[in-house]
Design an enzyme around this catalytic site. Sequence first.
Site, PDB file in Angstrom:
ATOM      1  N   GLU A 159      -4.099   6.421   8.127  1.00  0.00           N
ATOM      2  CA  GLU A 159      -4.858   7.515   7.323  1.00  0.00           C
ATOM      3  C   GLU A 159      -5.851   8.103   8.193  1.00  0.00           C
ATOM      4  O   GLU A 159      -6.334   7.561   9.142  1.00  0.00           O
ATOM      5  CB  GLU A 159      -5.615   6.700   6.199  1.00  0.00           C
ATOM      6  N   LYS A 170       0.794  -1.127  -0.041  1.00  0.00           N
ATOM      7  CA  LYS A 170      -0.064  -0.126   0.041  1.00  0.00           C
ATOM      8  C   LYS A 170       0.629   1.367  -0.039  1.00  0.00           C
ATOM      9  O   LYS A 170       0.536   2.311  -0.615  1.00  0.00           O
ATOM     10  CB  LYS A 170      -0.946  -0.033   1.131  1.00  0.00           C
ATOM     11  N   ARG A 180      -6.669  -6.445 -11.067  1.00  0.00           N
ATOM     12  CA  ARG A 180      -7.275  -7.498 -11.634  1.00  0.00           C
ATOM     13  C   ARG A 180      -8.707  -7.164 -12.114  1.00  0.00           C
ATOM     14  O   ARG A 180      -8.892  -5.921 -11.982  1.00  0.00           O
ATOM     15  CB  ARG A 180      -7.701  -8.825 -10.549  1.00  0.00           C
ATOM     16  N   LYS A 198     -18.893  -5.390  -1.012  1.00  0.00           N
ATOM     17  CA  LYS A 198     -19.952  -4.681  -1.671  1.00  0.00           C
ATOM     18  C   LYS A 198     -21.366  -5.457  -2.208  1.00  0.00           C
ATOM     19  O   LYS A 198     -21.163  -6.572  -2.420  1.00  0.00           O
ATOM     20  CB  LYS A 198     -19.374  -4.322  -3.270  1.00  0.00           C
ATOM     21  N   HIS A 201     -17.700   5.152  -1.907  1.00  0.00           N
ATOM     22  CA  HIS A 201     -16.561   4.494  -2.442  1.00  0.00           C
ATOM     23  C   HIS A 201     -16.997   4.256  -3.996  1.00  0.00           C
ATOM     24  O   HIS A 201     -17.789   3.869  -4.546  1.00  0.00           O
ATOM     25  CB  HIS A 201     -17.048   2.968  -1.896  1.00  0.00           C
ATOM     26  N   GLY A 252      -9.548  -6.844   1.517  1.00  0.00           N
ATOM     27  CA  GLY A 252     -10.820  -7.335   2.057  1.00  0.00           C
ATOM     28  C   GLY A 252     -11.341  -6.975   3.458  1.00  0.00           C
ATOM     29  O   GLY A 252     -12.266  -7.603   3.966  1.00  0.00           O
TER      30      GLY A 252
END
Length: 451
Positions: A201, A117, A297, A238, A209, A165
């Site tokens: 953060e 990240k 992906r 989601k 989102h 996830g």
Amino acid sequence: MAGFHRLFIANRGEVATRIARSCDELGITPVFGVSAADRGGPWTEGREQVVLGPARSTHSYLALERVVQAARQSGCTALHPGWGFLAENPRFAGLCEQHGVTFIGPPAHVMRLMGSKTPAKQAMGGSGLTLIPGSDGILSDLEHARRVAETVGYPVLLKAESGGGGKGMRAAQTANELEQAWTQASAEAQAAFGDARLYLEKLIQGGRHIEIQIMADRYGNVVHLGERDCTVQRSHQKLIEESPAPTLDPDERARTLAAAVEATRAIGYVGAGTIEFLLDQAVEGAHVLRFMEMNTRLQVEHCVSEMRSGVDLVREQIRVAAGHRLSVTQDQIALTGHAIECRINAEDPAQGFRPSPGVITKWVAPSGPGIRVDTHVRAGYEVPPFYDSLICKVITHGDTRDAACDQMILALEQLVCEGVQTTIPMHLQILRSPEFRSHRYDTRAIPGFAP
């Protein structure tokens, strides 16, 4: 198609069905890798299949060496990982290439860069994308986290460096909560990813989102297929996705789409990818898209972008991997109307979303103009308890958001799935709710849903 004659599909269910459809259109023979539990699954009927191992995914779909060996022994020169399982594993991508099997996805080194990240944020920030305020890199210890948190201001979010996830994430609303959040996040990150490192953060509350669909070839050609709103979620998973994002400022949309294309080109990306953002709605009344991560992906919800653009993303992936240029340029992509996708799972929302494996005794899929159903299910299929509970995706397209919503309600009312509990009633609640129809919601709650 020149390049590949046999392609190994290292995935299952709806994913494998979707990839095989594009293989058929390209004249490529698909070969399915399956677990013992999936042997003879509906998607393999009349097709070649190779049993990778027992039902447990760690001994089948996640067994890197077994998958590559199966691809080679079945005479396949290319492998599509789909989404989930090994799709974002750079070691797997490298192993495929090492053994002469073309991995349909980005280069391993790019996947590795985006999978970490901190380097990913640095690369994307340097390419013009707006970042979420936070630590410049990995936190050395709890005291370091405290100093950064005081600088950016509470509430804050600790996140796993190798995360995904929703694992390895903990929020701290105040300084008193930071130590416990640190302990929990680092322990979960170590257990899930073998890497306890964290970064911090600013916690953006009430955000939405948003993600941008990207497609690139090895010649530096990059296009976007617009953005998707994936705000309706449960535990970072989601539930409903749509395009275009209904609350996004047009100027911010145009700026970020252009920056996303340039950022993708700058890192040497190849294939399909998704750049994810959080829409910060608390910046002096403006709406700012802040970069979160890049998924290297294809996403489950890629169908939404396909419905608006008419571009077959799986087909493009395969063509690009075979050395072809993108079949479309940006000015040839026309994004029309509004598209919505509902993920239908074999779960019982009234019982805390408890999985509902079992035999589907009756199955009738909806059909009609503007309705698409991606599934591997039919009557008599047994939903196994070992894997993700997704049984189908319903996608609708209309001239307007209201038209797409109404079409989705009609489609879900026509969908018959007996024998297992499903999330259809929950989706209907959401779609009919004033909160969803007037897009008065954010990532903190499911609009209109009362279990």
